[in-house]
Design an enzyme around this catalytic site. Sequence first.
Site, PDB file in Angstrom:
ATOM      1  N   LYS A  54       0.749  -1.183   0.022  1.00 39.69           N
ATOM      2  CA  LYS A  54      -0.095   0.016   0.139  1.00 39.69           C
ATOM      3  C   LYS A  54       0.683   1.146  -0.173  1.00 39.69           C
ATOM      4  CE  LYS A  54      -2.451  -2.735  -0.261  1.00 39.69           C
ATOM      5  NZ  LYS A  54      -2.646  -4.213  -0.153  1.00 39.69           N
ATOM      6  N   SER A 149       0.896 -18.343   5.391  1.00 39.13           N
ATOM      7  CA  SER A 149       0.985 -18.581   4.067  1.00 39.13           C
ATOM      8  C   SER A 149       2.017 -18.376   3.354  1.00 39.13           C
ATOM      9  CB  SER A 149      -0.264 -18.195   3.211  1.00 39.13           C
ATOM     10  OG  SER A 149      -0.175 -16.886   3.236  1.00 39.13           O
ATOM     11  N   GLY A 184      -1.163 -14.351 -13.667  1.00 39.73           N
ATOM     12  CA  GLY A 184      -2.162 -14.402 -12.400  1.00 39.73           C
ATOM     13  C   GLY A 184      -2.811 -12.954 -12.349  1.00 39.73           C
ATOM     14  N   GLU A 191      -2.679  -5.326  -8.207  1.00 40.15           N
ATOM     15  CA  GLU A 191      -2.010  -4.355  -7.264  1.00 40.15           C
ATOM     16  C   GLU A 191      -0.607  -4.196  -7.780  1.00 40.15           C
ATOM     17  OE1 GLU A 191      -4.697  -4.673  -3.331  1.00 40.15           O
ATOM     18  OE2 GLU A 191      -2.443  -5.031  -3.259  1.00 40.15           O
ATOM     19  N   LEU A 325      -7.087 -13.065   4.109  1.00 39.82           N
ATOM     20  CA  LEU A 325      -6.954 -11.693   4.515  1.00 39.82           C
ATOM     21  C   LEU A 325      -6.721 -11.366   5.520  1.00 39.82           C
ATOM     22  CD1 LEU A 325     -10.402 -10.826   2.473  1.00 39.82           C
ATOM     23  CD2 LEU A 325      -8.118 -10.240   1.797  1.00 39.82           C
ATOM     24  N   HIS A 450     -23.631  15.658   2.445  1.00 38.70           N
ATOM     25  CA  HIS A 450     -23.418  16.099   1.317  1.00 38.70           C
ATOM     26  C   HIS A 450     -22.269  17.138   1.183  1.00 38.70           C
ATOM     27  CE1 HIS A 450     -24.223  17.490  -2.832  1.00 38.70           C
ATOM     28  NE2 HIS A 450     -24.305  18.742  -2.523  1.00 38.70           N
TER      29      HIS A 450
HETATM   30  P1  FAD Z   1       1.053 -14.407   8.370  1.00 39.46           P
HETATM   31  O1  FAD Z   1       1.008 -13.011   8.293  1.00 39.46           O
HETATM   32  O2  FAD Z   1       1.924 -15.133   7.044  1.00 39.46           O
HETATM   33  O3  FAD Z   1       1.969 -14.935   9.445  1.00 39.46           O
HETATM   34  C1  FAD Z   1       2.466 -15.915   9.961  1.00 39.46           C
HETATM   35  C2  FAD Z   1       3.759 -15.731  10.730  1.00 39.46           C
HETATM   36  O4  FAD Z   1       4.201 -16.699  11.106  1.00 39.46           O
HETATM   37  C3  FAD Z   1       4.892 -15.021   9.921  1.00 39.46           C
HETATM   38  O5  FAD Z   1       5.439 -14.000  10.356  1.00 39.46           O
HETATM   39  C4  FAD Z   1       5.931 -16.552   9.877  1.00 39.46           C
HETATM   40  O6  FAD Z   1       7.425 -15.756  10.021  1.00 39.46           O
HETATM   41  C5  FAD Z   1       5.725 -17.119  11.229  1.00 39.46           C
HETATM   42  N1  FAD Z   1       5.997 -18.443  11.359  1.00 39.46           N
HETATM   43  C6  FAD Z   1       5.666 -19.461  10.701  1.00 39.46           C
HETATM   44  N2  FAD Z   1       6.121 -20.530  10.937  1.00 39.46           N
HETATM   45  C7  FAD Z   1       6.694 -20.409  12.168  1.00 39.46           C
HETATM   46  C8  FAD Z   1       7.298 -21.009  13.090  1.00 39.46           C
HETATM   47  N3  FAD Z   1       7.392 -22.478  12.858  1.00 39.46           N
HETATM   48  N4  FAD Z   1       7.717 -20.604  14.118  1.00 39.46           N
HETATM   49  C9  FAD Z   1       7.915 -19.442  14.302  1.00 39.46           C
HETATM   50  N5  FAD Z   1       7.265 -18.628  13.368  1.00 39.46           N
HETATM   51  C10 FAD Z   1       6.602 -19.054  12.478  1.00 39.46           C
HETATM   52  N6  FAD Z   1      -4.595  -8.687   3.240  1.00 39.46           N
HETATM   53  C11 FAD Z   1      -5.427  -7.917   3.425  1.00 39.46           C
HETATM   54  O7  FAD Z   1      -6.396  -8.041   4.255  1.00 39.46           O
HETATM   55  N7  FAD Z   1      -5.221  -6.647   3.077  1.00 39.46           N
HETATM   56  C12 FAD Z   1      -4.079  -6.408   2.280  1.00 39.46           C
HETATM   57  O8  FAD Z   1      -4.036  -5.288   1.806  1.00 39.46           O
HETATM   58  C13 FAD Z   1      -3.383  -7.313   1.648  1.00 39.46           C
HETATM   59  N8  FAD Z   1      -2.276  -7.040   0.805  1.00 39.46           N
HETATM   60  C14 FAD Z   1      -1.391  -8.032   0.570  1.00 39.46           C
HETATM   61  C15 FAD Z   1      -0.370  -7.930  -0.171  1.00 39.46           C
HETATM   62  C16 FAD Z   1       0.460  -9.178  -0.421  1.00 39.46           C
HETATM   63  C17 FAD Z   1       1.839  -8.708  -1.321  1.00 39.46           C
HETATM   64  C18 FAD Z   1       0.531 -10.242   0.121  1.00 39.46           C
HETATM   65  C19 FAD Z   1       1.484 -11.265   0.132  1.00 39.46           C
HETATM   66  C20 FAD Z   1      -0.661 -10.592   1.145  1.00 39.46           C
HETATM   67  C21 FAD Z   1      -1.470  -9.601   1.438  1.00 39.46           C
HETATM   68  N9  FAD Z   1      -2.703  -9.665   2.211  1.00 39.46           N
HETATM   69  C22 FAD Z   1      -3.537  -8.548   2.433  1.00 39.46           C
HETATM   70  C23 FAD Z   1      -2.905 -10.964   3.094  1.00 39.46           C
HETATM   71  C24 FAD Z   1      -2.313 -10.880   4.468  1.00 39.46           C
HETATM   72  O9  FAD Z   1      -1.056 -10.604   4.399  1.00 39.46           O
HETATM   73  C25 FAD Z   1      -2.578 -12.083   5.034  1.00 39.46           C
HETATM   74  O10 FAD Z   1      -3.811 -12.632   4.913  1.00 39.46           O
HETATM   75  C26 FAD Z   1      -2.222 -12.014   6.584  1.00 39.46           C
HETATM   76  O11 FAD Z   1      -0.971 -11.555   6.609  1.00 39.46           O
HETATM   77  C27 FAD Z   1      -2.372 -13.573   7.328  1.00 39.46           C
HETATM   78  O12 FAD Z   1      -2.088 -13.299   8.576  1.00 39.46           O
HETATM   79  P2  FAD Z   1      -1.389 -14.569   9.413  1.00 39.46           P
HETATM   80  O13 FAD Z   1      -1.101 -14.213  10.698  1.00 39.46           O
HETATM   81  O14 FAD Z   1      -2.639 -15.912   9.246  1.00 39.46           O
HETATM   82  O15 FAD Z   1      -0.002 -15.295   8.754  1.00 39.46           O
HETATM   83  P1  NAD Z   2      -5.718 -14.879  -6.118  1.00 43.83           P
HETATM   84  O1  NAD Z   2      -6.299 -16.052  -5.960  1.00 43.83           O
HETATM   85  O2  NAD Z   2      -6.402 -13.515  -5.439  1.00 43.83           O
HETATM   86  O3  NAD Z   2      -5.518 -14.716  -7.709  1.00 43.83           O
HETATM   87  C1  NAD Z   2      -4.656 -15.551  -8.502  1.00 43.83           C
HETATM   88  C2  NAD Z   2      -5.163 -15.415  -9.984  1.00 43.83           C
HETATM   89  O4  NAD Z   2      -4.226 -16.364 -10.754  1.00 43.83           O
HETATM   90  C3  NAD Z   2      -6.467 -16.069 -10.191  1.00 43.83           C
HETATM   91  O5  NAD Z   2      -7.061 -15.196 -11.079  1.00 43.83           O
HETATM   92  C4  NAD Z   2      -6.361 -17.269 -10.879  1.00 43.83           C
HETATM   93  O6  NAD Z   2      -7.353 -17.704 -12.020  1.00 43.83           O
HETATM   94  C5  NAD Z   2      -5.032 -17.152 -11.700  1.00 43.83           C
HETATM   95  N1  NAD Z   2      -4.177 -18.277 -11.852  1.00 43.83           N
HETATM   96  C6  NAD Z   2      -3.936 -19.218 -11.016  1.00 43.83           C
HETATM   97  N2  NAD Z   2      -2.961 -20.098 -11.618  1.00 43.83           N
HETATM   98  C7  NAD Z   2      -2.680 -19.794 -12.777  1.00 43.83           C
HETATM   99  C8  NAD Z   2      -1.996 -19.938 -14.103  1.00 43.83           C
HETATM  100  N3  NAD Z   2      -1.223 -21.034 -13.933  1.00 43.83           N
HETATM  101  N4  NAD Z   2      -1.881 -19.255 -15.120  1.00 43.83           N
HETATM  102  C9  NAD Z   2      -2.472 -18.011 -14.954  1.00 43.83           C
HETATM  103  N5  NAD Z   2      -3.220 -17.548 -14.146  1.00 43.83           N
HETATM  104  C10 NAD Z   2      -3.274 -18.365 -12.923  1.00 43.83           C
HETATM  105  O7  NAD Z   2      -4.134 -14.781  -5.490  1.00 43.83           O
HETATM  106  P2  NAD Z   2      -3.308 -13.642  -5.343  1.00 43.83           P
HETATM  107  O8  NAD Z   2      -3.215 -12.615  -5.934  1.00 43.83           O
HETATM  108  O9  NAD Z   2      -1.661 -14.480  -5.575  1.00 43.83           O
HETATM  109  O10 NAD Z   2      -3.119 -13.114  -4.045  1.00 43.83           O
HETATM  110  C11 NAD Z   2      -3.030 -14.339  -2.909  1.00 43.83           C
HETATM  111  C12 NAD Z   2      -3.730 -13.804  -1.619  1.00 43.83           C
HETATM  112  O11 NAD Z   2      -3.219 -12.663  -1.045  1.00 43.83           O
HETATM  113  C13 NAD Z   2      -5.214 -13.819  -1.863  1.00 43.83           C
HETATM  114  O12 NAD Z   2      -5.869 -14.596  -1.081  1.00 43.83           O
HETATM  115  C14 NAD Z   2      -5.527 -12.409  -1.687  1.00 43.83           C
HETATM  116  O13 NAD Z   2      -6.671 -12.345  -1.258  1.00 43.83           O
HETATM  117  C15 NAD Z   2      -4.397 -12.081  -0.728  1.00 43.83           C
HETATM  118  N6  NAD Z   2      -4.091 -10.607  -1.004  1.00 43.83           N
HETATM  119  C16 NAD Z   2      -5.074  -9.695  -0.656  1.00 43.83           C
HETATM  120  C17 NAD Z   2      -4.684  -8.411  -0.832  1.00 43.83           C
HETATM  121  C18 NAD Z   2      -5.539  -7.407  -0.626  1.00 43.83           C
HETATM  122  O14 NAD Z   2      -6.542  -7.648   0.449  1.00 43.83           O
HETATM  123  N7  NAD Z   2      -5.961  -6.184  -1.194  1.00 43.83           N
HETATM  124  C19 NAD Z   2      -3.905  -8.156  -1.574  1.00 43.83           C
HETATM  125  C20 NAD Z   2      -2.953  -8.895  -2.148  1.00 43.83           C
HETATM  126  C21 NAD Z   2      -3.130 -10.226  -1.678  1.00 43.83           C
END
Ligand code: FAD
Ligand code: NAD
Length: 471
Positions: A54, A149, A184, A191, A325, A450
């Site tokens: 962001k 993840s 994808g 984004e 999320l 408004h």
């Molecule tokens: P994580 O945030 O992945 O945290 C898990 C943590 O566990 C990690 O820090 C890892 O190091 C730690 N861990 C794993 N195994 C071990 C172990 N054995 N011992 C100790 N520590 C360990 N979601 C939104 O809602 N809005 C967004 O704008 C958004 N943007 C995103 C943009 C990107 C590029 C990505 C990749 C994801 C985005 N997401 C967004 C998704 C969001 O980041 C995840 O849904 C969220 O982080 C999930 O939280 P979590 O705590 O389940 O896992």
């Molecule tokens: P996604 O599931 O949102 O999108 C993946 C896309 O890739 C889908 O449209 C799918 O049809 C396509 N795809 C899959 N396999 C393919 C292939 N072999 N060739 C071409 N296209 C293919 O996944 P993402 O964008 O990687 O995001 C991962 C997760 O992170 C999501 O769950 C998302 O919600 C989360 N995330 C959220 C935000 C946000 O909330 N603003 C931002 C970033 C990530």
Amino acid sequence: ASEAEEKDLVIIGGGVAGYVAAIKAGQEGLKVACIEKRGTLGGTCLNVGCIPSKALLNNSHLYHQILHDTKGRGIDVGDVKLNLGQMMKAKDTAVSGLTKGIEFLFKKNNVEYIKGTGAFTGEHEIKVNLSEGGEQTVTAKNIIIATGSEATPFPGLEIDEKRIITSTGAIALDKVPESMVVIGGGIIGLEMGSVWSRLGAKVTVVEFLGQIGGPGMDAEISKAAQKSLKKQGIEFKLNTKVLGGDTSGEKIKLDVEAAKGGKQETLDSDVVLVAIGRRPYTAGLGLENIGLETDDKGRLVIDSEYRTKIPHIRVIGDCTFGPMLAHKAEEEGVAAIEYIKKGYGHVNYGAIPSVMYTHPEVAWVGQNEQEVKASGVKYKVGTFPFSANSRAKTNLDSEGLVKIIADAETDRILGVHIIGPSAGELIAEGTLAIEYGASSEDIGRTSHAHPTLSEAFKEAAMATYGKAIHF
Ligand code: FAD
Ligand code: NAD
């Protein structure tokens, strides 16, 4: 704390799910520790996900706007230059401020922060490989797994985070590539594709399905988003399969094939972003030592109270079911502690909003039109374009619309879908409406200030059961 001391709760993973659960547990008076191996708290979201993406989206948008959208506003600007290093620094500052903030909240709420990698050695026992060297054994009455993840790799394309990148590489490139192919067209692809396209890269998105936006986006909104992003210069290849790639030359060569007709072509690019989804991360957790298994998608299986088959071990966030999320993970963090402490908790999975932070933003909550149609429920749709909203017009930012789907018999709102300015903020009202079971008439009869963008939401609601005033 001494090693022998048994905790009420140990949480593995200090991401959004884990850190929120830890703070809530501290607030509830539980003796709690949180194990995190990354070196900083906040997980994927704060370190390499939501927050850094962001920061780049916001600043790349400003840059793009200054380049292309100032003249009509009466602002003449001189020489505009990109300072990518400074843009990355601003991103890093946002990340470090927020991750340190969580550390402060841990102290404030009596959460013990254990830096290291945790693995099960028993049903109540975790061995931590400490980041600073050595080991520590922690025992606890309750354990929460919140290990999150990781990016799903594309078979045959080895990630080096320089030329073949995931989102982690995409938030840290040290120069703007001439060209980028995104595999994808989901949220990450659009984004991060937007960021690099705004900064000057020629971006091509290859998507397997016939629509962009990933699962959940309303088809009509997805089409509008695609049109808008195309206008900004992003090229789309939908219904297209990536067959494989060759990284040996100066340019990366990707072979792609149209799903229908099988027409093949080769796409050249400097960087390939793999954004085909994320998968649960449980590697090295020692699940085999306690007999816990994952399903075919790698998710830990739980019941409605987040319990595994070992009831005192719970799982929340990205490593189990539901949308990946941050705010979903956060809700589960609170609910899991309520189950442990009080025996009851609640998350309404029907009212979790989704936001794509492109420009215009796309946001939605509840069911999309495809889903409502498939459910067989009789429904009605009300829409209102931002081009008829006074504030959006005044701001010269009026692309998009609000779409509300309501039950034809009860008028209850089933879904809200917005593409347009500040959609990510506006969706909060839709979420509240669904959470409280509002009808579209409830919204249509509620005064909205408004001139604000929120009037478009009210007018879309009016259009659902009657007529909008301004369109
Ligand atoms: P994580 O945030 O992945 O945290 C898990 C943590 O566990 C990690 O820090 C890892 O190091 C730690 N861990 C794993 N195994 C071990 C172990 N054995 N011992 C100790 N520590 C360990 N979601 C939104 O809602 N809005 C967004 O704008 C958004 N943007 C995103 C943009 C990107 C590029 C990505 C990749 C994801 C985005 N997401 C967004 C998704 C969001 O980041 C995840 O849904 C969220 O982080 C999930 O939280 P979590 O705590 O389940 O896992
Ligand atoms: P996604 O599931 O949102 O999108 C993946 C896309 O890739 C889908 O449209 C799918 O049809 C396509 N795809 C899959 N396999 C393919 C292939 N072999 N060739 C071409 N296209 C293919 O996944 P993402 O964008 O990687 O995001 C991962 C997760 O992170 C999501 O769950 C998302 O919600 C989360 N995330 C959220 C935000 C946000 O909330 N603003 C931002 C970033 C990530």
